[in-house]
Design a protein around this motif. Structure first.
Motif, PDB file in Angstrom:
ATOM      1  N   GLN A 244      -3.769  -9.414   6.568  1.00 11.48           N
ATOM      2  CA  GLN A 244      -3.227  -9.501   5.204  1.00 11.48           C
ATOM      3  C   GLN A 244      -4.298  -9.465   4.115  1.00 11.48           C
ATOM      4  O   GLN A 244      -4.126 -10.013   3.029  1.00 11.48           O
ATOM      5  N   HIS A 245      -5.417  -8.797   4.423  1.00  8.53           N
ATOM      6  CA  HIS A 245      -6.461  -8.600   3.411  1.00  8.53           C
ATOM      7  C   HIS A 245      -6.928  -7.148   3.424  1.00  8.53           C
ATOM      8  O   HIS A 245      -8.097  -6.867   3.725  1.00  8.53           O
ATOM      9  N   PRO A 246      -6.026  -6.201   3.127  1.00 10.61           N
ATOM     10  CA  PRO A 246      -6.423  -4.785   3.114  1.00 10.61           C
ATOM     11  C   PRO A 246      -7.530  -4.537   2.101  1.00 10.61           C
ATOM     12  O   PRO A 246      -7.695  -5.302   1.134  1.00 10.61           O
ATOM     13  N   LEU A 247      -8.284  -3.474   2.299  1.00 12.06           N
ATOM     14  CA  LEU A 247      -9.402  -3.189   1.410  1.00 12.06           C
ATOM     15  C   LEU A 247      -8.905  -2.691   0.058  1.00 12.06           C
ATOM     16  O   LEU A 247      -7.901  -1.973  -0.036  1.00 12.06           O
ATOM     17  N   LEU A 248      -9.620  -3.063  -0.967  1.00 11.93           N
ATOM     18  CA  LEU A 248      -9.333  -2.575  -2.307  1.00 11.93           C
ATOM     19  C   LEU A 248      -9.314  -1.046  -2.299  1.00 11.93           C
ATOM     20  O   LEU A 248     -10.222  -0.403  -1.752  1.00 11.93           O
ATOM     21  N   GLY A 249      -8.273  -0.457  -2.871  1.00 14.90           N
ATOM     22  CA  GLY A 249      -8.179   0.996  -2.983  1.00 14.90           C
ATOM     23  C   GLY A 249      -7.631   1.709  -1.770  1.00 14.90           C
ATOM     24  O   GLY A 249      -7.424   2.915  -1.801  1.00 14.90           O
ATOM     25  N   ASP A 250      -7.377   0.975  -0.685  1.00 17.29           N
ATOM     26  CA  ASP A 250      -6.927   1.615   0.553  1.00 17.29           C
ATOM     27  C   ASP A 250      -5.396   1.658   0.597  1.00 17.29           C
ATOM     28  O   ASP A 250      -4.749   0.875   1.288  1.00 17.29           O
ATOM     29  N   VAL A 251      -4.806   2.601  -0.137  1.00 19.59           N
ATOM     30  CA  VAL A 251      -3.347   2.668  -0.227  1.00 19.59           C
ATOM     31  C   VAL A 251      -2.708   2.995   1.120  1.00 19.59           C
ATOM     32  O   VAL A 251      -1.566   2.610   1.388  1.00 19.59           O
ATOM     33  N   ALA A 252      -3.435   3.682   2.004  1.00 21.87           N
ATOM     34  CA  ALA A 252      -2.875   4.032   3.312  1.00 21.87           C
ATOM     35  C   ALA A 252      -2.561   2.792   4.138  1.00 21.87           C
ATOM     36  O   ALA A 252      -1.624   2.788   4.944  1.00 21.87           O
ATOM     37  N   TYR A 253      -3.340   1.731   3.964  1.00 29.33           N
ATOM     38  CA  TYR A 253      -3.151   0.521   4.763  1.00 29.33           C
ATOM     39  C   TYR A 253      -2.771  -0.700   3.901  1.00 29.33           C
ATOM     40  O   TYR A 253      -3.082  -1.834   4.260  1.00 29.33           O
ATOM     41  N   GLY A 254      -2.117  -0.429   2.784  1.00 33.07           N
ATOM     42  CA  GLY A 254      -1.521  -1.528   2.029  1.00 33.07           C
ATOM     43  C   GLY A 254      -2.369  -2.153   0.956  1.00 33.07           C
ATOM     44  O   GLY A 254      -2.027  -3.225   0.449  1.00 33.07           O
ATOM     45  N   GLY A 255      -3.484  -1.503   0.591  1.00 30.53           N
ATOM     46  CA  GLY A 255      -4.358  -2.067  -0.433  1.00 30.53           C
ATOM     47  C   GLY A 255      -3.843  -1.807  -1.841  1.00 30.53           C
ATOM     48  O   GLY A 255      -4.470  -1.110  -2.635  1.00 30.53           O
ATOM     49  N   ARG A 256      -2.685  -2.376  -2.171  1.00 31.23           N
ATOM     50  CA  ARG A 256      -2.103  -2.180  -3.503  1.00 31.23           C
ATOM     51  C   ARG A 256      -2.939  -2.903  -4.558  1.00 31.23           C
ATOM     52  O   ARG A 256      -3.593  -3.900  -4.266  1.00 31.23           O
ATOM     53  N   VAL A 257      -2.869  -2.385  -5.770  1.00 33.66           N
ATOM     54  CA  VAL A 257      -3.656  -2.956  -6.857  1.00 33.66           C
ATOM     55  C   VAL A 257      -3.195  -4.382  -7.142  1.00 33.66           C
ATOM     56  O   VAL A 257      -2.002  -4.636  -7.301  1.00 33.66           O
ATOM     57  N   ARG A 258      -4.144  -5.305  -7.164  1.00 39.43           N
ATOM     58  CA  ARG A 258      -3.842  -6.694  -7.499  1.00 39.43           C
ATOM     59  C   ARG A 258      -4.644  -7.047  -8.747  1.00 39.43           C
ATOM     60  O   ARG A 258      -5.887  -7.013  -8.728  1.00 39.43           O
ATOM     61  N   ILE A 259      -3.948  -7.368  -9.820  1.00 44.24           N
ATOM     62  CA  ILE A 259      -4.590  -7.644 -11.105  1.00 44.24           C
ATOM     63  C   ILE A 259      -4.654  -9.151 -11.335  1.00 44.24           C
ATOM     64  O   ILE A 259      -3.624  -9.824 -11.371  1.00 44.24           O
ATOM     65  N   PRO A 260      -5.857  -9.713 -11.500  1.00 49.58           N
ATOM     66  CA  PRO A 260      -5.953 -11.143 -11.800  1.00 49.58           C
ATOM     67  C   PRO A 260      -5.295 -11.465 -13.153  1.00 49.58           C
ATOM     68  O   PRO A 260      -5.367 -10.660 -14.090  1.00 49.58           O
ATOM     69  N   LYS A 261      -4.641 -12.612 -13.236  1.00 50.32           N
ATOM     70  CA  LYS A 261      -3.968 -13.013 -14.460  1.00 50.32           C
ATOM     71  C   LYS A 261      -4.958 -13.082 -15.624  1.00 50.32           C
ATOM     72  O   LYS A 261      -6.021 -13.696 -15.523  1.00 50.32           O
ATOM     73  N   GLY A 262      -4.602 -12.399 -16.718  1.00 56.00           N
ATOM     74  CA  GLY A 262      -5.438 -12.438 -17.904  1.00 56.00           C
ATOM     75  C   GLY A 262      -6.680 -11.573 -17.836  1.00 56.00           C
ATOM     76  O   GLY A 262      -7.576 -11.706 -18.677  1.00 56.00           O
ATOM     77  N   ALA A 263      -6.773 -10.679 -16.849  1.00 56.26           N
ATOM     78  CA  ALA A 263      -7.961  -9.833 -16.686  1.00 56.26           C
ATOM     79  C   ALA A 263      -8.178  -8.950 -17.907  1.00 56.26           C
ATOM     80  O   ALA A 263      -7.232  -8.549 -18.586  1.00 56.26           O
ATOM     81  N   SER A 264      -9.441  -8.631 -18.161  1.00 56.69           N
ATOM     82  CA  SER A 264      -9.786  -7.777 -19.293  1.00 56.69           C
ATOM     83  C   SER A 264      -9.263  -6.359 -19.072  1.00 56.69           C
ATOM     84  O   SER A 264      -9.005  -5.941 -17.933  1.00 56.69           O
ATOM     85  N   GLU A 265      -9.134  -5.627 -20.180  1.00 54.93           N
ATOM     86  CA  GLU A 265      -8.694  -4.229 -20.077  1.00 54.93           C
ATOM     87  C   GLU A 265      -9.663  -3.427 -19.217  1.00 54.93           C
ATOM     88  O   GLU A 265      -9.260  -2.538 -18.472  1.00 54.93           O
TER      89      GLU A 265
END
Length: 325
Positions: A244-265
């Motif tokens: 349950q920790h897919p790699l950032l950017g790896d859409v093939a294996y579930g790495g959906r974008v996760r945005i931290p609350k209040g993150a900068s633009e």
């Protein structure tokens, strides 16, 4: 003219009762099961000095297996003048730092423009070596270090060292989610049951072991370092997704974008535009296949991963301290 190579391995005690075709698939992992079965049926597999041609032959553990591999030459692949980032070179080996968007070996959908084509142009004599000297592969968008053999003896010894887990490969990655500690993933990997271009954890797959440790915590991501015991296709990507920790950017294996609350633009933009798995082969260590000299190479983390790491670090320093107040 086909190239002849000879590989030896010993059946493990843990393989007691396995069929011979299953046993050699685990011992000679550089080759596909179908190719190994072809060689088995053609009498190319010797078990304790006896040629065995029956896939269902049961092994007991401890047998010495000799594989007389016959590999077609690579003349059908065209040399192409493509840039190679060469980290090290001598008469026997090359170590390269592979960029993203660079396929290692021609295949379906990628007939040329690969590392193999570039190697054939850079060093034409490598055409005499099976697979143009390629010992192990990296995914198209995984960056980092690869060792390539320039001669058949060097390749044979490097492949054997890889099979015996005598080559150390360390990776840097950014995983989604917050990981509290490192660990080990020991789960077999095989072809995905419905998505044939992908892999998956499968009880019918080949053994696969990945070690990982936490290098840095962020609010919604974790920078990790990983070491491979085995080298299955997409191994790190599959294993990290399975916990349950897919790699950032790896859409093939579930790495959906996760945005931290209040993150900068700026951070939001970086996270949404990061379009590959955040995975880099950062360190490679092995004994030289001819001289036996210990060798260790490091490749700097590429700019795209550095940029997003710095942005995640700044976000954590700013908002992490606020969350703790």
């Amino acid at each position: 003219m086909a190239q002849q190579i000879e590989l030896k391995s010993t059946v493990k005690v843990t393989q007691l009762g396995q069929r011979l075709d299953q046993a050699i698939a685990e011992l000679f992992t550089d080759f596909s099961r179908s190719r190994l079965k072809e060689w088995l049926l053609a009498g190319k597999v010797v078990v304790d000095d006896e040629v065995i041609m029956k896939p269902r032959h049961k092994v007991m553990g401890g047998e010495e297996i000799t594989l007389h591999a016959e590999l077609e030459d690579e003349d059908r692949w065209e040399p192409q003048d493509l840039p190679l980032d060469i980290v090290y070179e001598d008469d026997d080996i090359l170590v390269i730092n592979k960029p993203r968007d660079f396929v290692v070996h021609p295949g379906a959908g990628t007939p040329d423009g690969t590392v193999l084509n570039a190697l054939l142009f850079y060093y034409p004599d490598i055409a005499e070596v099976p697979r143009a000297g390629i010992v192990h592969r990296l995914d198209k968008d995984t960056t980092g270090l690869m060792v390539v053999a320039k001669t058949v003896p060097a390749q044979t010894r490097l492949v054997r060292a890889l099979q015996k887990r005598q080559i150390t490969r360390e990776y840097e990655a950014i995983a989604t989610g917050t990981m509290t500690a490192g660990g080990l993933v020991d789960k077999p990997i095989g072809r995905h049951s419905t998505k044939r271009t992908l892999m998956a954890v499968s009880p019918m797959g080949k053994p696969a072991v990945t070690h990982y440790r936490v290098a840095e915590h962020f609010r919604e991501h974790t920078r990790i370092r990983l070491r491979l015991e085995t080298g299955r296709t997409h191994q790190i990507r599959v294993h990290m997704s399975s916990v349950q920790h897919p790699l950032l950017g790896d859409v093939a294996y579930g790495g959906r974008v996760r945005i931290p609350k209040g993150a900068s633009e700026h951070l939001v933009s970086l996270l949404r535009s990061f379009d590959r798995q955040a995975l880099h082969a950062v360190m490679l260590k092995f004994e030289h296949p001819v001289t036996g000299e210990p060798m260790e190479f490091h490749a700097p983390v590429p700019d795209d991963m550095v940029e997003i790491t710095e942005a995640l670090r700044e976000d954590t320093m700013l908002y992490g301290s606020e969350e703790n107040n």
